[in-house]
Design an enzyme around this catalytic site. Structure first.
Site: not given
Lengths: 163, 583
Positions: B51, B113-114, B163, B488
């Site tokens: 993502e 969940f999630q 949802k 760097m």
């Protein structure tokens, strides 16, 4: 310098956390905070007291104005204003000190709002310094519990904070 | 009125906003939305491999096109993975709308969940955010989200969608609003005329002026206005890292980038200036060095759409809040009027002396002087790679970059003549940005050359996107400046930690990049000798329809210079090379 910033914001979930989050995220400090709905149920009024030099205060007001939920704000300390803080103090009040506490409460124009055999609960309103002075005037060890509303304020005269 | 489910409303709204691509990754909480997209949505969806890459690709699409990027991710890990990319966009003020799934409304707060508090976790790095409470609100929220993301100072806006608000069987009337009106949000449309006039007078009275312009000029579509103003006055221009391309990099009035790794002539001119016109720049700490020592003799005019940027770190003498485009237009009109009255302004003699001084600086340690870097004619210097890239692409490519030494070399040596061509994470400094960014740009401009300048550290942070390149046929070129170090980090360790290279090397653990990219179906090349560099670069860009990974072995000891002396240095305090510094 101490400032009182009063904010009209959308009465939306998450709006308060955006304001509070802004202060912690950018390292500004909050001394007191008060928030409640207004006569218009779609708007909340939030009052915060904070300290900072002019540069910091300028940034705070600009950053607050930038929040999408903030509709309008005013730095009350820039002009004449009335400020009030409400305090409830529960004190130990037994025997002879009961009269003494009553006298001190009267001097500060407080009210005893609850009485028990061993305790008084005193209500006091005023500017923050007055409330501080009352606490200092009580005998050490007398105080059982203190709760304060945080400062609210309003400009003197015709000046109003509204849409 | 048409009846749609929440999922269908999202699909339709995305079409109505003329979105070209959705970058995303499906998961439980967004399955209703994905099904609606699958069944009936003209906007193609790009499936990334992580993502974070979705947000970077959408972000870079926005940087290259000026149109908002759109992201769709699921709840929980989908949302948290997106956060780095959202923060990247926020720091650089990139317009983006992120749809994130959320668990069902009745489960919120129950550690389902999630589940993650996406509004809370993203709050400090978004311009604004919404959570959908009633499906009927969706069209209004989406319209507002696009409006907020793209107007004023742009930025990312999150829409968190439980949802149950997207259920296919629950349909509601759908009408997409034509316009947005919000009592608490109305970006300023015009700068204050009095302030602009004051600024015009100050500019015309300047003897040692510099125009310092930043990313805001690109975001505000004001490159032409900036160029006209600079040409009218014949004033020198320096760009920030984010502003490169806003003024033509190959123009004679261009001093190069300023700041920590800015050009010597740009930093010197800033330090000695008497009037600085800051346009869409925010006096970042990577520009100013020690703020209390910043440009001691300069009066500062600061134009910015965002009032919080003005006098945040450096006090502005003439602040102007407004869109850079119209403010610069108004300013040019004022300047022309003032010059009509007094043609002797600005002081030509003073300006001549100022240019002579600047050219002396250019000749002394300028970036284009012959000894800026030393090549033994055999080993490849990183600067030569960028010069070779510039030649092979005619200076006309879209260059994305990751973060580190390679980023600075690209910013210094690729002369960007147009805005929107230099795509890098300037504010947040996000390693892993470059490859997904290149995908986003290539999708927007399939016929253009798109190259990602990177290093072995950064590229491995999102290297899985090589697979996305295969799926969507995005033939980008990956220019890996390989020095076997986190370059760097190593440079700072060399300079400030007596050369102790704490955990900045991979030892012998690097993959064979050629084999790796071949496994994904791409072309790999290894370049070790200077003599082969230009030929290989040409060959790579000739392979129009293939992803090419050029693993270019460079001198691992090279540092990026100039480099500001810190702490307590001013703009003019720089290391010129490993042994020499300004006094």
């Amino acid at each position: 310098m101490r400032r009182i910033i009063s904010i009209l914001m959308e009465n939306e979930p998450g709006a308060l956390s955006r304001v509070v989050g802004l202060f912690s995220q950018r390292g500004y400090n909050i001394d007191t905070l008060n928030v409640a709905a207004t006569e218009d149920p779609t708007l909340s009024r939030l009052t915060v007291t904070t300290k900072g030099d002019d540069r910091v205060i300028e940034q705070i007001t600009k950053q607050l104005n930038k929040l999408v939920d903030v509709v309008k704000l005013v730095d009350l300390s820039e002009g004449a204003h009335v400020e009030r803080d409400l305090m409830l103090v529960k004190v130990r009040a037994e025997g002879e000190v009961r009269d003494e506490i009553r006298r001190v409460t009267e001097i500060f124009r407080g009210q005893i709002v609850d009485v028990g055999p061993q305790v008084f609960t005193i209500q006091l309103t005023g500017a923050a310094e007055k409330l501080d002075a009352f606490i200092a005037a009580l005998e050490e060890g007398a105080i059982l519990e203190v709760v304060r509303s945080g400062v609210v304020g309003i400009s003197r005269g015709d000046k109003v904070l509204r849409l | 009125m048409e009846m749609l489910s929440g999922g269908e409303m999202i699909a339709r709204a995305i079409e109505l906003e003329n979105v070209e691509y959705i970058f995303g990754y499906p998961g439980g909480a967004v399955l209703h939305i994905y099904d609606a997209l699958f069944k009936n949505c003209k906007v193609p969806h790009v499936l990334v491999r992580h993502e974070q890459a979705a947000t970077h690709a959408a972000d870079a699409y926005a940087r290259a096109t000026g149109k908002p990027g759109v992201v769709l991710v699921t709840s929980g890990p989908g949302a948290t993975n997106a956060v780095t990319g959202i923060a990247t966009a926020y720091m650089d003020s990139i317009p983006m709308v992120i749809f994130s799934g959320q668990v069902q409304s009745h489960l919120i707060g129950e550690d389902a969940f999630q589940e993650t508090d996406m509004l809370g976790i993203s709050r400090p790095v978004v311009k604004h955010s919404f959570q959908v409470r009633h499906t009927e609100e969706l069209p209004g929220i989406i319209k507002k989200a696009f409006h907020i993301a793209t107007t004023g100072r742009p930025g990312p806006v999150v829409i968190d969608i439980p949802k149950d608000k997207t259920k296919p069987e629950e349909k509601f009337p759908f009408k997409y609003p034509d316009s947005v009106s919000m009592r608490s949000y109305s970006p300023i449309q015009r700068g204050h005329a009095g302030q602009i006039k004051k600024a015009a007078k100050l500019l015309l009275g300047a003897k040692r002026p510099v125009i310092y312009s930043g990313g805001g000029v690109i975001l505000g579509g004001a490159s032409d206005q900036l160029t006209h103003l600079a040409k009218e006055l014949r004033f020198p221009v320096t760009n920030t890292l984010m502003g490169l391309g806003a003024y033509p990099g190959s123009d004679d009035q261009f001093l190069g980038m300023l700041g920590m790794h800015g050009f010597y002539e740009a930093n010197m001119a800033m330090h000695h200036a008497d009037v600085i016109l800051a346009v869409g720049a925010r006096f970042d700490d990577r520009v100013t060095n020690t703020v209390s020592k910043f440009c001691p003799g300069a009066k500062i005019i600061h134009i910015d759409i965002d009032p919080t940027s003005i006098s945040k770190t450096v006090n502005a003498d003439v602040p102007i809040v407004g869109p850079v485009q119209t403010v610069l237009e108004d300013m040019l009109v004022q300047i022309k009027q003032l010059r009509k009255k007094d043609a002797s302004l600005p002081d030509a003699g003073a300006l001549e002396r100022w240019w002579r001084q600047i050219n002396e600086w250019r000749d002394k340690h300028g970036l284009w002087t012959a000894d800026r870097f030393v090549s033994d004619g055999e080993h490849i210097m990183p600067q030569q790679v960028i010069q070779s890239l510039y030649k092979a692409t005619g200076g006309d490519a879209y260059i994305t970059s990751d973060v580190g030494q390679h980023q600075m070399f690209a910013a210094q040596y690729y002369k960007f003549d147009k805005p929107h061509r230099w795509i890098n994470s300037g504010g947040l400094g996000t390693m892993g940005f470059g490859l997904p960014a290149a995908i986003g740009v290539k999708l927007a401009f399939p016929d253009a050359d798109v190259a990602c300048v990177t290093g072995e550290g950064s590229i491995q942070m999102n290297i899985q996107e090589l697979s996305t390149c295969t799926q969507y046929n995005t033939p980008v070129k990956i220019i890996n400046l390989r020095n076997n170090y986190l370059g760097m980090v190593k440079q700072w360790q060399d300079m400030q930690y007596e050369g102790r290279h704490a955990m900045s090397t991979y030892e012998d653990s690097l993959p064979d990049f050629v084999k790796l990219v071949e496994a994904y179906g791409h072309v790999g090349m290894q370049v070790k000798n200077l003599a082969d560099l230009d030929g290989a670069m040409k060959e790579a860009f000739a392979l129009k329809d293939r992803v090419v990974f050029m693993d270019i072995f460079i001198d691992p000891t090279e540092h990026v210079y100039p480099m500001h002396v810190a702490p307590n240095g001013s703009m003019k305090d720089m290391w010129i090379n490993k042994h020499e510094r300004t006094s």
